[in-house]
Scaffold this motif. Structure first.
Motif, PDB file in Angstrom:
ATOM      1  N   ILE A 295       8.517  -9.103 -11.102  1.00  0.00           N
ATOM      2  CA  ILE A 295       8.913 -10.059  -9.843  1.00  0.00           C
ATOM      3  C   ILE A 295      10.328 -10.160 -10.189  1.00  0.00           C
ATOM      4  CG2 ILE A 295       6.684 -11.229  -9.260  1.00  0.00           C
ATOM      5  CD1 ILE A 295       7.740 -13.709 -10.459  1.00  0.00           C
ATOM      6  N   SER A 296      11.040 -10.500 -11.382  1.00  0.00           N
ATOM      7  CA  SER A 296      12.322 -10.402 -11.274  1.00  0.00           C
ATOM      8  C   SER A 296      13.161  -9.011 -11.308  1.00  0.00           C
ATOM      9  CB  SER A 296      12.812 -11.121 -12.945  1.00  0.00           C
ATOM     10  OG  SER A 296      12.270 -12.319 -12.795  1.00  0.00           O
ATOM     11  N   LEU A 297      12.453  -8.081 -11.835  1.00  0.00           N
ATOM     12  CA  LEU A 297      13.198  -6.687 -11.595  1.00  0.00           C
ATOM     13  C   LEU A 297      13.098  -6.500 -10.347  1.00  0.00           C
ATOM     14  CD1 LEU A 297      11.206  -4.884 -14.534  1.00  0.00           C
ATOM     15  CD2 LEU A 297      13.847  -5.495 -14.296  1.00  0.00           C
ATOM     16  N   SER A 298      12.210  -6.919  -9.244  1.00  0.00           N
ATOM     17  CA  SER A 298      12.359  -6.844  -7.792  1.00  0.00           C
ATOM     18  C   SER A 298      13.454  -7.829  -7.113  1.00  0.00           C
ATOM     19  CB  SER A 298      10.899  -7.028  -7.136  1.00  0.00           C
ATOM     20  OG  SER A 298       9.767  -6.236  -7.831  1.00  0.00           O
ATOM     21  N   HIS A 299      14.012  -8.523  -7.961  1.00  0.00           N
ATOM     22  CA  HIS A 299      14.854  -9.421  -7.121  1.00  0.00           C
ATOM     23  C   HIS A 299      16.042  -8.649  -6.299  1.00  0.00           C
ATOM     24  CE1 HIS A 299      17.404 -13.011  -6.953  1.00  0.00           C
ATOM     25  NE2 HIS A 299      18.576 -12.665  -7.460  1.00  0.00           N
ATOM     26  N   ASN A 300      16.270  -9.459  -5.204  1.00  0.00           N
ATOM     27  CA  ASN A 300      16.862  -8.556  -4.231  1.00  0.00           C
ATOM     28  C   ASN A 300      16.310  -7.414  -3.635  1.00  0.00           C
ATOM     29  OD1 ASN A 300      19.104 -10.723  -3.907  1.00  0.00           O
ATOM     30  ND2 ASN A 300      19.925 -10.015  -5.995  1.00  0.00           N
ATOM     31  N   GLY A 301      15.174  -7.126  -3.842  1.00  0.00           N
ATOM     32  CA  GLY A 301      14.649  -5.807  -3.270  1.00  0.00           C
ATOM     33  C   GLY A 301      13.360  -6.034  -3.107  1.00  0.00           C
ATOM     34  N   VAL A 302      12.250  -5.143  -3.204  1.00  0.00           N
ATOM     35  CA  VAL A 302      10.993  -5.306  -2.737  1.00  0.00           C
ATOM     36  C   VAL A 302       9.998  -4.984  -3.967  1.00  0.00           C
ATOM     37  CG1 VAL A 302       9.248  -3.807  -1.214  1.00  0.00           C
ATOM     38  CG2 VAL A 302      11.525  -3.955  -0.606  1.00  0.00           C
ATOM     39  N   LEU A 303       8.839  -5.834  -4.038  1.00  0.00           N
ATOM     40  CA  LEU A 303       7.754  -5.642  -5.033  1.00  0.00           C
ATOM     41  C   LEU A 303       6.626  -5.165  -4.016  1.00  0.00           C
ATOM     42  CD1 LEU A 303       6.526  -6.243  -7.708  1.00  0.00           C
ATOM     43  CD2 LEU A 303       5.947  -8.474  -6.829  1.00  0.00           C
ATOM     44  N   PHE A 304       6.111  -3.960  -4.349  1.00  0.00           N
ATOM     45  CA  PHE A 304       5.137  -3.387  -3.660  1.00  0.00           C
ATOM     46  C   PHE A 304       3.755  -3.379  -4.588  1.00  0.00           C
ATOM     47  CE2 PHE A 304       2.726   0.699  -2.270  1.00  0.00           C
ATOM     48  CZ  PHE A 304       2.022   0.167  -1.387  1.00  0.00           C
ATOM     49  N   LEU A 305       2.768  -3.978  -3.866  1.00  0.00           N
ATOM     50  CA  LEU A 305       1.481  -4.243  -4.592  1.00  0.00           C
ATOM     51  C   LEU A 305       0.415  -3.373  -3.794  1.00  0.00           C
ATOM     52  CD1 LEU A 305       1.473  -7.939  -5.783  1.00  0.00           C
ATOM     53  CD2 LEU A 305       2.218  -5.999  -7.094  1.00  0.00           C
ATOM     54  N   ASP A 306       0.114  -1.940  -4.306  1.00  0.00           N
ATOM     55  CA  ASP A 306      -0.804  -1.130  -3.519  1.00  0.00           C
ATOM     56  C   ASP A 306      -2.177  -1.662  -4.062  1.00  0.00           C
ATOM     57  OD1 ASP A 306      -1.680   0.961  -1.989  1.00  0.00           O
ATOM     58  OD2 ASP A 306      -0.743   2.539  -3.448  1.00  0.00           O
ATOM     59  N   GLU A 307      -3.184  -1.568  -2.920  1.00  0.00           N
ATOM     60  CA  GLU A 307      -4.391  -1.787  -3.314  1.00  0.00           C
ATOM     61  C   GLU A 307      -4.466  -3.395  -3.892  1.00  0.00           C
ATOM     62  OE1 GLU A 307      -6.767  -0.056  -1.920  1.00  0.00           O
ATOM     63  OE2 GLU A 307      -5.296   1.640  -1.489  1.00  0.00           O
ATOM     64  N   LEU A 308      -4.080  -4.250  -3.112  1.00  0.00           N
ATOM     65  CA  LEU A 308      -3.955  -5.721  -3.495  1.00  0.00           C
ATOM     66  C   LEU A 308      -5.273  -6.238  -4.064  1.00  0.00           C
ATOM     67  CD1 LEU A 308      -1.954  -7.987  -3.714  1.00  0.00           C
ATOM     68  CD2 LEU A 308      -2.775  -8.691  -1.506  1.00  0.00           C
ATOM     69  N   PRO A 309      -6.496  -6.098  -3.471  1.00  0.00           N
ATOM     70  CA  PRO A 309      -7.399  -6.604  -4.162  1.00  0.00           C
ATOM     71  C   PRO A 309      -8.023  -6.101  -5.533  1.00  0.00           C
ATOM     72  CG  PRO A 309      -8.026  -5.965  -1.797  1.00  0.00           C
ATOM     73  CD  PRO A 309      -6.632  -5.322  -2.448  1.00  0.00           C
ATOM     74  N   GLU A 310      -7.508  -4.909  -5.897  1.00  0.00           N
ATOM     75  CA  GLU A 310      -7.652  -4.405  -7.151  1.00  0.00           C
ATOM     76  C   GLU A 310      -7.236  -4.973  -8.353  1.00  0.00           C
ATOM     77  OE1 GLU A 310     -10.182  -2.325  -7.469  1.00  0.00           O
ATOM     78  OE2 GLU A 310     -10.455  -1.814  -5.524  1.00  0.00           O
ATOM     79  N   PHE A 311      -6.025  -5.827  -8.112  1.00  0.00           N
ATOM     80  CA  PHE A 311      -5.325  -6.719  -9.076  1.00  0.00           C
ATOM     81  C   PHE A 311      -6.197  -7.869  -9.527  1.00  0.00           C
ATOM     82  CE2 PHE A 311      -1.972  -4.350  -7.237  1.00  0.00           C
ATOM     83  CZ  PHE A 311      -0.862  -4.380  -7.888  1.00  0.00           C
ATOM     84  N   LYS A 312      -6.174  -8.164 -10.760  1.00  0.00           N
ATOM     85  CA  LYS A 312      -6.941  -9.225 -11.346  1.00  0.00           C
ATOM     86  C   LYS A 312      -6.328 -10.568 -10.515  1.00  0.00           C
ATOM     87  CE  LYS A 312      -6.041  -8.372 -15.738  1.00  0.00           C
ATOM     88  NZ  LYS A 312      -5.553  -7.043 -15.615  1.00  0.00           N
ATOM     89  N   ARG A 313      -7.429 -11.402 -10.057  1.00  0.00           N
ATOM     90  CA  ARG A 313      -6.996 -12.505  -9.276  1.00  0.00           C
ATOM     91  C   ARG A 313      -6.044 -13.385 -10.038  1.00  0.00           C
ATOM     92  NH1 ARG A 313     -10.303 -15.489  -4.969  1.00  0.00           N
ATOM     93  NH2 ARG A 313      -9.362 -17.384  -4.698  1.00  0.00           N
ATOM     94  N   GLY A 314      -6.114 -13.490 -11.040  1.00  0.00           N
ATOM     95  CA  GLY A 314      -5.355 -14.519 -12.285  1.00  0.00           C
ATOM     96  C   GLY A 314      -3.955 -14.028 -12.096  1.00  0.00           C
ATOM     97  N   VAL A 315      -3.695 -12.717 -11.955  1.00  0.00           N
ATOM     98  CA  VAL A 315      -2.325 -12.051 -11.993  1.00  0.00           C
ATOM     99  C   VAL A 315      -1.827 -12.401 -10.649  1.00  0.00           C
ATOM    100  CG1 VAL A 315      -1.021  -9.949 -11.787  1.00  0.00           C
ATOM    101  CG2 VAL A 315      -3.050 -10.255 -13.696  1.00  0.00           C
ATOM    102  N   LEU A 316      -2.504 -12.348  -9.522  1.00  0.00           N
ATOM    103  CA  LEU A 316      -2.056 -12.694  -8.043  1.00  0.00           C
ATOM    104  C   LEU A 316      -1.580 -14.087  -7.947  1.00  0.00           C
ATOM    105  CD1 LEU A 316      -4.365 -10.404  -5.892  1.00  0.00           C
ATOM    106  CD2 LEU A 316      -2.122  -9.795  -6.745  1.00  0.00           C
TER     107      LEU A 316
END
Length: 512
Positions: A295-316
């Motif tokens: 999220i910091s490497l995306s600073h001033n840019g875009v963070l793209f999370l593809d297939e959002l429900p596949e990410f662990k809930r705790g991570v989101l």
């Protein structure tokens, strides 16, 4: 003999100058103190081999090296060159009268050649602040450090060059970069273009609104509908980075060693797309030796999370606070570091486990219960922080086979930039608020006034869709952005209507 040489440690995204004190005395011993990690403790073997292979020797005396401040943890192999020069000067194998005027950093190979380091940019900034004359570092990092004007930056390939510079006065080649010229020359280079996207006009409109107001967006649609293709092109319509933003972004990427070799200032907004198996520490940052996360490497840019429900809930869930505060604070027993994380979140997802939604021709379908279970992997509070929800439908063959190009990113970017300029002027008296998505309650009350008809329309939508207070704020923010794209001073009914359409996941009956 006592000699002081200077290096630097990066903590968070800031550097701290490290004084390396080398004392040579009678006896035989090698004592390295000042909280060095294993990589620094092992440096004596690399230094001994490098000196031997360049006709110098590791002195057989009692060597005591202190890395001050002694209570700050030092890590990494970037101090090899600093320690080696200190040992040579303390043992009087070389003259080094001016060695205390330079920051010296670099990892040594056994033949004396230098490997790149991390954090060259924040180190250079700190060196200039503290009045050092120059910075000597591996040539692979030299462009990154040369961004800092008013500091002599020398890139070297071998320890022998540094020895001859101090001992025999042989000059090193100074690297000078016209930062502004290089930055502005590379601004218009776009890797992806919206002109390549066939059809999907309504989705392009959504992406334009998201870019104009800095809004988070989620794309919902079946496989192959173009969600990833659209997301990758979002940075191409965002306003060009300012010099300040570019410096901030480069600094973060420098800390983790993500700057490409022989690249100075980053001129394109970052686009990060982590895999769904990512851990929460990798996403937000931290670890035993704290590092910025995605999220910091995306600073001033875009963070793209593809297939959002596949990410662990705790991570989101750990993203909820950074999405609101635009920064993330990592707190541990012995340290606290804060990383900036002002990014646009773009997420994509299939509407069901099978990937198809209400499509009678689909190869496989899911029951409403399966779809509800799938969607429940994403919490309501996280969805509330996403301003725009939009359904993406597959592109028909007629559109795919068209030879006519769509509107280019350059054209869309002009409209987005104009809208952002209106917002910059609007928020000029508010610190840390630059575009509509960053508005708080105070700004929403001041700049999102509604007429009676618009207010009634929004009230009806809130009651029918059972929207939260946060969703109410999101609709007002998006409405304000739509008005800005039209150049309208006030929010009108059509702006509210369009903004309400972009809350797909809030609508009753969405699950069929």
């Amino acid at each position: 003999m006592l000699v002081k040489v200077y290096g630097s440690a990066v903590f968070g995204v800031e550097a701290t100058t490290i004084t390396v004190e080398v004392n040579m005395a009678k006896g035989i011993a090698y004592n390295l103190v000042g909280l060095p990690d294993n990589a620094i403790k092992e440096s004596s073997f690399r230094i001994a081999a490098a000196l031997q292979n360049n006709t110098y020797k590791f002195p057989g005396k009692k060597i005591t090296i202190n890395m001050a401040p002694a209570d700050l943890r030092k890590e990494g192999s970037a101090y090899d060159l600093t320690l080696a020069l200190g040992i040579l000067a303390a043992s009087r194998q070389i003259k080094a009268d001016d060695i205390d005027k330079y920051i010296i950093m670099g990892e040594l190979s056994l033949d004396g050649s230098l490997q790149p380091i991390k954090g060259a940019l924040p180190i250079a900034i700190k060196a200039k602040e503290e009045g050092f004359k120059g910075f000597i570092l591996p040539s692979q990092n030299v462009k990154e450090a040369a961004i800092v004007s008013g500091l002599e930056v020398y890139g070297v390939d071998n320890i022998l060059q540094v020895i001859k510079f101090f001992d025999k006065g042989e000059p090193l080649e100074r690297t000078i970069i016209n930062t502004r010229e290089e930055f502005y020359n590379s601004l218009e280079h776009l890797e992806h273009d919206f002109a390549d996207v066939k059809g999907q006009e309504s989705i392009k409109r959504c992406m334009e609104i998201a870019a104009a107001g800095g809004h988070n967006i989620i794309l919902i649609g079946p496989p192959g509908a173009g969600k990833t293709m659209l997301a990758k092109r979002l940075p191409s319509i965002l306003p060009p980075m300012t010099l300040h933003e570019a410096l901030e972004t480069t600094k973060i990427h420098s800390v983790v060693g993500k700057i490409r070799e022989n690249v100075g200032l980053m001129s394109q907004r970052p686009f990060r797309s982590p895999h769904h198996t990512i851990s929460d520490v990798a996403l937000v940052g931290g670890g035993a030796y704290p590092q910025p996360g995605e999220i910091s490497l995306s600073h001033n840019g875009v963070l793209f999370l593809d297939e959002l429900p596949e990410f662990k809930r705790g991570v989101l869930e750990v993203m909820r606070q950074p999405l609101e505060d635009r920064e993330v604070t990592i707190s541990r027993a012995k340290f606290t570091v804060t990383y900036p994380s002002s990014f646009m979140l773009v997420a994509s997802m299939n509407p069901s486990p099978s990937g198809y939604f209400n499509d009678p021709n689909a190869p496989m379908t899911s029951s409403p219960a399966e779809m509800q279970r799938y969607l429940s992997k994403i919490s309501g509070p996280l969805l509330d922080r996403i301003d725009i929800h939009i359904e993406v439908t597959p592109v028909p063959f007629e559109k795919l086979s068209e030879e006519r190009k769509g509107e280019s990113s350059v054209e869309i970017r002009k409209r987005v930039t104009s809208a952002r300029q209106l917002q910059t002027e609007r928020f000029r008296d508010f610190e840390n608020i630059h575009y509509n998505a960053q508005m708080g309650v105070k700004q929403i009350n001041a700049f999102c006034q509604l007429e009676a008809g618009s207010k009634q329309l929004l009230k009806t939508a809130m009651e029918r869709l059972n929207l939260s207070a946060r969703a109410y704020d999101r609709i007002l923010k998006v409405s304000r952005t739509i008005a800005d794209l039209e150049g309208a001073p006030n929010i009108q009914g059509n702006h509210i209507s369009e903004a309400i359409q972009y809350r797909s996941l809030d609508r009753e009956g969405w699950l069929g």
